[in-house]
Motif scaffolding. Structure first.
Motif, PDB file in Angstrom:
ATOM      1  N   SER A  67      -5.816   5.422   6.149  1.00  0.00           N
ATOM      2  CA  SER A  67      -6.308   4.052   5.957  1.00  0.00           C
ATOM      3  C   SER A  67      -7.025   3.870   4.626  1.00  0.00           C
ATOM      4  O   SER A  67      -7.235   2.734   4.184  1.00  0.00           O
ATOM      5  CB  SER A  67      -7.254   3.669   7.099  1.00  0.00           C
ATOM      6  OG  SER A  67      -8.484   4.381   7.016  1.00  0.00           O
TER       7      SER A  67
ATOM      8  N   THR B 249      -2.167  -4.901   9.630  1.00  0.00           N
ATOM      9  CA  THR B 249      -1.237  -4.209   8.734  1.00  0.00           C
ATOM     10  C   THR B 249       0.194  -4.704   8.846  1.00  0.00           C
ATOM     11  O   THR B 249       1.025  -4.428   7.964  1.00  0.00           O
ATOM     12  CB  THR B 249      -1.253  -2.690   9.010  1.00  0.00           C
ATOM     13  OG1 THR B 249      -1.012  -2.457  10.406  1.00  0.00           O
ATOM     14  CG2 THR B 249      -2.589  -2.092   8.608  1.00  0.00           C
TER      15      THR B 249
ATOM     16  N   SER C 153      -5.887   4.225   1.832  1.00  0.00           N
ATOM     17  CA  SER C 153      -4.994   3.561   0.874  1.00  0.00           C
ATOM     18  C   SER C 153      -5.108   2.042   0.944  1.00  0.00           C
ATOM     19  O   SER C 153      -4.649   1.342   0.045  1.00  0.00           O
ATOM     20  CB  SER C 153      -3.538   3.985   1.125  1.00  0.00           C
ATOM     21  OG  SER C 153      -3.118   3.576   2.411  1.00  0.00           O
ATOM     22  N   TYR C 154      -5.726   1.519   2.009  1.00  0.00           N
ATOM     23  CA  TYR C 154      -5.909   0.070   2.159  1.00  0.00           C
ATOM     24  C   TYR C 154      -7.263  -0.407   1.622  1.00  0.00           C
ATOM     25  O   TYR C 154      -7.547  -1.595   1.673  1.00  0.00           O
ATOM     26  CB  TYR C 154      -5.831  -0.330   3.635  1.00  0.00           C
ATOM     27  CG  TYR C 154      -4.449  -0.298   4.236  1.00  0.00           C
ATOM     28  CD1 TYR C 154      -3.618  -1.411   4.182  1.00  0.00           C
ATOM     29  CD2 TYR C 154      -3.986   0.845   4.884  1.00  0.00           C
ATOM     30  CE1 TYR C 154      -2.357  -1.390   4.755  1.00  0.00           C
ATOM     31  CE2 TYR C 154      -2.727   0.870   5.462  1.00  0.00           C
ATOM     32  CZ  TYR C 154      -1.920  -0.245   5.391  1.00  0.00           C
ATOM     33  OH  TYR C 154      -0.669  -0.219   5.968  1.00  0.00           O
TER      34      TYR C 154
ATOM     35  N   VAL D 281      -8.895  -2.724   7.367  1.00  0.00           N
ATOM     36  CA  VAL D 281      -8.121  -1.626   7.945  1.00  0.00           C
ATOM     37  C   VAL D 281      -8.912  -0.320   7.836  1.00  0.00           C
ATOM     38  O   VAL D 281      -9.008   0.448   8.812  1.00  0.00           O
ATOM     39  CB  VAL D 281      -6.761  -1.483   7.239  1.00  0.00           C
ATOM     40  CG1 VAL D 281      -6.035  -0.231   7.716  1.00  0.00           C
ATOM     41  CG2 VAL D 281      -5.915  -2.718   7.480  1.00  0.00           C
TER      42      VAL D 281
ATOM     43  N   GLU E 117       0.840  -1.185   0.000  1.00  0.00           N
ATOM     44  CA  GLU E 117       0.000   0.000   0.000  1.00  0.00           C
ATOM     45  C   GLU E 117       0.883   1.244   0.000  1.00  0.00           C
ATOM     46  O   GLU E 117       1.893   1.303   0.725  1.00  0.00           O
ATOM     47  CB  GLU E 117      -0.921   0.014   1.232  1.00  0.00           C
ATOM     48  CG  GLU E 117      -2.021  -1.029   1.201  1.00  0.00           C
ATOM     49  CD  GLU E 117      -1.515  -2.428   1.528  1.00  0.00           C
ATOM     50  OE1 GLU E 117      -0.338  -2.563   1.918  1.00  0.00           O
ATOM     51  OE2 GLU E 117      -2.291  -3.385   1.379  1.00  0.00           O
TER      52      GLU E 117
ATOM     53  N   ALA F 282       1.404   2.690   3.519  1.00  0.00           N
ATOM     54  CA  ALA F 282       1.416   1.691   4.585  1.00  0.00           C
ATOM     55  C   ALA F 282       2.369   2.076   5.710  1.00  0.00           C
ATOM     56  O   ALA F 282       2.008   2.028   6.889  1.00  0.00           O
ATOM     57  CB  ALA F 282       1.793   0.326   4.024  1.00  0.00           C
TER      58      ALA F 282
ATOM     59  N   THR G 288      -7.097  -3.272  -0.851  1.00  0.00           N
ATOM     60  CA  THR G 288      -6.248  -4.420  -0.545  1.00  0.00           C
ATOM     61  C   THR G 288      -6.580  -5.067   0.797  1.00  0.00           C
ATOM     62  O   THR G 288      -6.623  -6.287   0.910  1.00  0.00           O
ATOM     63  CB  THR G 288      -4.765  -4.005  -0.545  1.00  0.00           C
ATOM     64  OG1 THR G 288      -4.584  -2.910   0.358  1.00  0.00           O
ATOM     65  CG2 THR G 288      -4.314  -3.606  -1.944  1.00  0.00           C
ATOM     66  N   LYS G 289      -6.809  -4.245   1.812  1.00  0.00           N
ATOM     67  CA  LYS G 289      -7.173  -4.733   3.157  1.00  0.00           C
ATOM     68  C   LYS G 289      -8.313  -3.869   3.680  1.00  0.00           C
ATOM     69  O   LYS G 289      -8.111  -2.952   4.486  1.00  0.00           O
ATOM     70  CB  LYS G 289      -5.962  -4.682   4.096  1.00  0.00           C
ATOM     71  CG  LYS G 289      -4.814  -5.591   3.675  1.00  0.00           C
ATOM     72  CD  LYS G 289      -3.610  -5.422   4.619  1.00  0.00           C
ATOM     73  CE  LYS G 289      -2.461  -6.324   4.186  1.00  0.00           C
ATOM     74  NZ  LYS G 289      -1.258  -6.121   5.030  1.00  0.00           N
TER      75      LYS G 289
END
Length: 357
Positions: free
Chosen positions: A135, A197, A137-138, A145, A4, A7, A141-142
């Protein structure tokens, strides 16, 4: 796996925020131990200003009655809401509690102690906002988060509102306990995000029956959480005795606490034995898992320190300086327990070792 873009920055702010929340708990404990909870009789301002006064002469002559009346007006609205939700008993306490209508005079030390507490709370809120923004940016992908970060932000906003009610109800028993539960919930959310993370950078796994150790951790967390709640009840009882007996009778407070104190004290011995077994099991189970090794030994030190500070509080008339430390140690223990549990759970699920060891 694509990293990310933010991250590293997010993880740094997450770490800072966790430390800041624990610092806020310490400051809140200082507020409580020094009796500064009503140092500012209004919220979010303090004596009607964003920067409180330094002398009583800066306030109008009828300031005590004015702020007490404002609090009562707010309590009337709150009582209506609580009664509508089906809690008539609590609504009555909010309106007619024996301390709700009490007026408070200006005290420089107490006012500025509470004011610093609020400033730290604002700083935590800003850090949570930054974490929530980072967060994003996640999100692809996740997702957990991002949504957990948003949940933490909403919890902080709600906790701020509850904090205002703590002031308006003049530290109503039960309200402070609920405020503490929300702080524990915030810590849990931040730690959950931390593990999600950073789990890819964790190496190794518990090598001996991780599912059994995880179950033991859950038992310890549940029982220790109950101990924290019992401790808040003891603290509320002490507040009541402080008002009825006065500071001159401080050395008699403990003997007048009743059964709740003796339950809290005796229960700590059970928890000590259980944690001794937990720590033994963890030290035998962890191999090549440096992070957890540090946490396990940290847990041992904290549990011993918690028992030690509790003994001093009980035998030396509740020294002011140790009360916030005792609270901070308790929440640090819970945080380590939960963090260990999350690590084991995440590493188990990533390797498929859910049942055997």
């Amino acid at each position: 796996m694509t990293k990310e873009p933010k991250a590293g920055l997010f993880i740094k702010f997450n770490s800072i925020t966790i430390i800041a929340v624990y610092f806020l708990i310490l400051v809140g404990g200082i507020v409580r131990s020094t009796g500064s909870g009503m140092g500012c009789p209004d919220w979010p301002k303090c004596f009607g200003s964003y920067i409180p006064p330094t002398t009583e002469s800066e306030l109008p002559k009828n300031y005590k009655e004015r702020y007490a009346e404002k609090r009562m007006q707010k309590n009337e609205r709150l009582a209506g809401l609580v009664k509508g939700l089906g809690f008539p008993g609590l609504a009555s306490d909010i309106q007619k509690g024996k301390n709700v209508k009490e007026t408070h005079g200006f005290n420089f030390a107490r006012t500025w102690t509470e004011y610093v507490n609020r400033l730290v709370g604002v700083a935590v809120g800003i850090l949570i906002i930054i974490c929530t923004i980072l967060s994003y940016s996640y999100l692809h992908t996740k997702k957990r988060v991002f949504f957990l970060s948003v949940a933490a932000l909403l919890l902080v906003i709600f906790q701020g509102w509850i904090g205002s009610l703590v002031v308006s109800t003049n530290l109503l028993p039960g309200m402070i306990t609920f405020h503490m539960i929300l702080a524990i919930g915030l810590i849990a959310l931040l730690l959950k995000v931390r593990v999600i993370t950073t789990k890819d950078s964790l190496e190794g796994l518990m090598s001996y029956k991780p599912y059994k150790v995880k179950r033991l951790l859950v038992i310890c967390m549940v029982l220790f959480f109950a101990q924290i709640l019992m401790g808040t009840q003891v603290r509320e009882a002490i507040d009541s005795l402080a008002m009825t007996l006065g500071e001159d009778q401080r050395f008699s407070w403990i003997e007048n606490l009743g059964i709740i104190f003796y339950m809290h004290r005796s229960y700590s011995l059970i928890l000590l034995a259980l944690h001794a077994y937990l720590i033994y099991r963890l030290t035998k189970s962890i191999k090549d898992f440096r992070t957890s090794k540090y946490l396990v030994w940290g847990l041992l030190i904290l549990v011993v320190a918690e028992i030690f500070t509790g003994a001093i509080l009980a035998n030396f008339a509740l020294p002011y300086v140790l009360q916030p430390i005792h609270l901070l140690l308790a929440l640090m223990i819970f945080g380590i327990q939960y963090f260990l549990y999350l690590i084991i759970k995440e590493k188990e699920s990533s390797t498929g070792e859910l049942t055997n060891g």
